[in-house]
Design an enzyme around this catalytic site. Structure first.
Site, PDB file in Angstrom:
ATOM      1  NE  ARG A   1       6.139  -0.857  10.683  1.00 55.38           N
ATOM      2  CZ  ARG A   1       5.225  -0.757   9.853  1.00 55.38           C
ATOM      3  NH1 ARG A   1       5.797  -1.823   8.554  1.00 55.38           N
ATOM      4  NH2 ARG A   1       5.497   0.655   9.144  1.00 55.38           N
TER       5      ARG A   1
ATOM      6  CD  GLU B   1       5.272   8.522  -0.075  1.00 58.39           C
ATOM      7  OE1 GLU B   1       4.755   8.141   1.155  1.00 58.39           O
ATOM      8  OE2 GLU B   1       6.646   7.946   0.075  1.00 58.39           O
TER       9      GLU B   1
ATOM     10  CE  LYS C   1       4.298   5.201  -0.919  1.00 60.23           C
ATOM     11  NZ  LYS C   1       5.289   4.422  -0.449  1.00 60.23           N
TER      12      LYS C   1
ATOM     13  CB  SER D   1      -1.974   1.806   3.870  1.00 60.95           C
ATOM     14  OG  SER D   1      -0.585   2.045   4.005  1.00 60.95           O
ATOM     15  N   GLY D   2      -1.174   5.252   4.427  1.00 60.25           N
ATOM     16  CA  GLY D   2      -1.371   6.169   5.884  1.00 60.25           C
ATOM     17  C   GLY D   2      -2.068   5.454   6.877  1.00 60.25           C
ATOM     18  N   GLY D   3      -1.611   4.431   7.079  1.00 63.14           N
ATOM     19  CA  GLY D   3      -1.941   3.934   8.592  1.00 63.14           C
ATOM     20  C   GLY D   3      -3.538   3.101   7.985  1.00 63.14           C
TER      21      GLY D   3
ATOM     22  CB  SER E   1       2.703   2.452  -2.818  1.00 63.78           C
ATOM     23  OG  SER E   1       3.781   2.274  -2.615  1.00 63.78           O
TER      24      SER E   1
END
Length: 601
Positions: free
Chosen positions: A121, A264, A306, A348-350, A380
């Protein structure tokens, strides 16, 4: 078999007659369930124990049955059912942490990316991937003023668990000071199962040791992610069971080491599946998860879920509204989610910040409308929050503009918090609450208290100085009491004499008043007698003057001019003398008056 049954019987049973064990074995051999395998064997043992227990104590059949059932439960695989192995104190500790994490309106910031992931990133926005850059970036995420108004917990990477802020405070401790619970990511790397495209997460074998170390470093919870993907043939049943059993085993180990497990299961958004397929797969995955947790004896009240939002695949050719997606998510929760679990935090999963906030906000609105939802539903997020922050670094020459990122981060958290409460309105950003404003208000309230605290040491010092004096006074009090007792008779005598003095004073008052009335008469008589006294004093002088007249005549002639001047001044002197005479007479009479008053007394 007789010895096996006898060894499993309660102490009270084995201590009775050996006939009880033989009776139990006989029941077991004669039971029709004897031929049915393990389950039938367990049932047969239960019948045998109940029979033997009843034979030993026929008056207490229910108590015997309960004890027998407990023995059978410990003989089978549910030996730690519902956290039976945990102490009451440990259970209360786990529940208290879950309650804080599930604070309404607050969520979790996921900052557990490994050095490699965050390095990718950083590289995309022109920032060099160094440990110091990672440290100052995480410090901004943990110490921005006001974040504790929106965050209840933070997930840290193992590297970050041992890093410190600019003041030398470890990050877990710094977070706790702000009221944010620190947690850690204890799993290792994803491993692809041979012959399949399914994956599992590695790290269970050494998990207990790592959890012990992380707890000592300040962690209060852990998070384990098990990713799965919907495809034409997957995820397979084998992959689902392998991953969910791993999550259950992880949760069991975490609770035993004193950490709250966040489980999760993550069904990623890749694929072209529709929303109905996503619902079916999520129900199967979560149902398998909770069954595995119950079978392993996980204490469900001490866990947090989660999970992914139930979404269609990114390549799905059908568009769904946020309301339809929200209803689909509530459908999955209501079908399989245990009410014992206190909170659900969606990743959020992207998704972008706006997309994730819109879906979470719609989900909480549906929750309010449908009711009967005992779970706190919050966020989260990692990518949804951090992607806009990292975009600020573009074109900065490799620098990290922490101040600008901090301001944007606080605004993002305000949006996430509003979505967690179902009050977010797209296009109308909520007001940002800053911690400093609260601190200033509290500081003003505390100022009088601080001043009082400052004065307390002075008062204590003065009190200590006065203590010796007080002790001396206490020592002298007996003496003073003794003297006071001695003086009491004198005071009583004085009190008795006071009436006499008052009576005498009243008798003398008329005399004093008469003396005051006679004083003007005495003054007048004194003035009349003054010329007579002066005449008597001057007679001898006149005789002498006659003898000396001849001499004086000669001198007088010489002094006549002087005498004439003196004659002129004599009237002035006489006038002054007359004025002073009353004063002199008053002075002469004062001794007489004093003597008379003494005689009268």
């Amino acid at each position: 078999m007789d010895a096996f049954v006898a060894s499993r019987l309660p102490a009270a049973t084995t201590s009775s007659t050996p006939q009880h064990a033989a009776t139990a074995a006989t029941h077991l051999r004669q039971s029709p369930l004897r031929q049915g395998g393990t389950a039938s064997l367990t049932a047969g043992v239960l019948l045998a124990l109940c029979s033997a227990r009843g034979a030993g104590r026929p008056n207490h059949p229910r108590a015997a049955r309960r004890r027998a059932e407990k023995v059978v439960r410990h003989m089978c695989h549910r030996n730690c059912h519902g956290g039976e192995h945990l102490s009451p104190e440990r259970k209360r500790e786990l529940e208290a942490i879950c309650e804080k994490i599930a604070t309404p309106g607050k969520g979790i910031t996921a900052t557990d990316e490994g050095p490699g992931t965050i390095g990718d990133r950083f590289e995309k926005v022109g920032v060099e991937n160094t440990e110091e850059h990672r440290r100052i970036y995480r410090q901004m995420l943990y110490e921005t003023p006001g974040i504790n108004n929106y965050l209840s917990a933070a997930i840290l990477d193992p590297e970050t668990m041992y890093q410190k802020d600019d003041e030398g405070v470890p990050f877990p401790e710094a977070l706790e000071k702000r009221g944010i619970i620190p947690g850690v990511k204890p799993h290792l790397k994803v491993y692809e199962l041979p012959g399949t495209k399914d994956t599992v997460m590695q790290g269970l074998d050494s998990l207990a040791v790592r959890c012990r170390e992380y707890k000592a470093a300040g962690a209060k919870f852990a998070k384990w992610r098990s990713p799965l993907q919907i495809s034409r043939f997957g995820p397979t049943k084998m992959a689902i069971e392998a991953n969910m059993n791993d999550l259950a085993r992880y949760a069991l180990i975490c609770q035993d080491e004193g950490l709250v497990p966040i489980v999760e299961p993550d069904i990623v958004m890749k694929g072209d599946h529709d929303l109905e397929t996503a619902v079916a797969v999520n129900v199967e995955v979560q149902a398998t998860l909770y069954k595995a947790m119950l079978d392993h004896g996980v204490y469900m009240e001490g866990t947090i879920l989660k999970t992914n939002l139930v979404n269609p695949g990114l390549s799905c050719d059908h568009d769904y509204s946020v309301e339809e997606i929200a209803v689909a998510n509530m459908m999955v929760l209501r079908r399989v989610m245990p009410t014992a679990i206190r909170g659900v935090n969606f990743l959020s999963g992207g998704q972008s910040l706006e997309g994730a906030a819109a879906r979470l906000n719609a989900l909480n609105k549906v929750k309010k409308r449908l009711g009967r939802m005992p779970w706190n539903i919050s966020f989260s997020w990692s990518w949804a929050l951090q992607a806009p922050l990292l975009n600020i670094c573009k074109g900065q020459g490799g620098k990290i503009p922490l101040k600008e990122m901090s301001e944007l981060y606080l605004q993002e958290l305000a949006i996430a918090s509003a979505a967690a409460q179902g009050t977010y309105q797209e296009g109308f950003p909520p007001d940002v609450i800053r911690e400093d404003e609260k601190k200033d208000a509290e500081a003003k309230k505390d100022e009088p208290k601080k001043e009082e605290k400052k004065e307390e040491p002075k008062k204590d010092a003065e009190a200590k100085k006065e203590e010796p004096k007080k002790e001396e006074e206490k020592k002298e009090e007996p003496k003073k009491d003794a003297e006071a007792k001695k003086e009491e008779p004198k005071k009583e005598d004085e009190k008795k004499e006071e009436p006499k003095k008052d009576a005498e004073a009243k008798k003398e008052e008329p005399k004093k008043e008469e003396e005051k009335k006679e004083e003007p008469k005495k003054d007048a008589e004194a003035k009349k007698e003054e010329p007579k006294k002066e005449d008597k004093k001057e007679e001898p002088k006149k005789d002498e003057e006659k003898k000396e007249e001849p001499k004086k005549d000669a001198e007088a002639k010489k002094e006549e001019p002087k005498k004439e001047e003196e004659k002129k001044e004599e009237p002035k002197k006489d006038a002054e003398a007359k004025k002073e005479e009353p004063k002199k007479e008053e002075k002469k009479e004062e001794p007489k008056k004093d003597a008379e008053t003494q005689k009268a007394a």
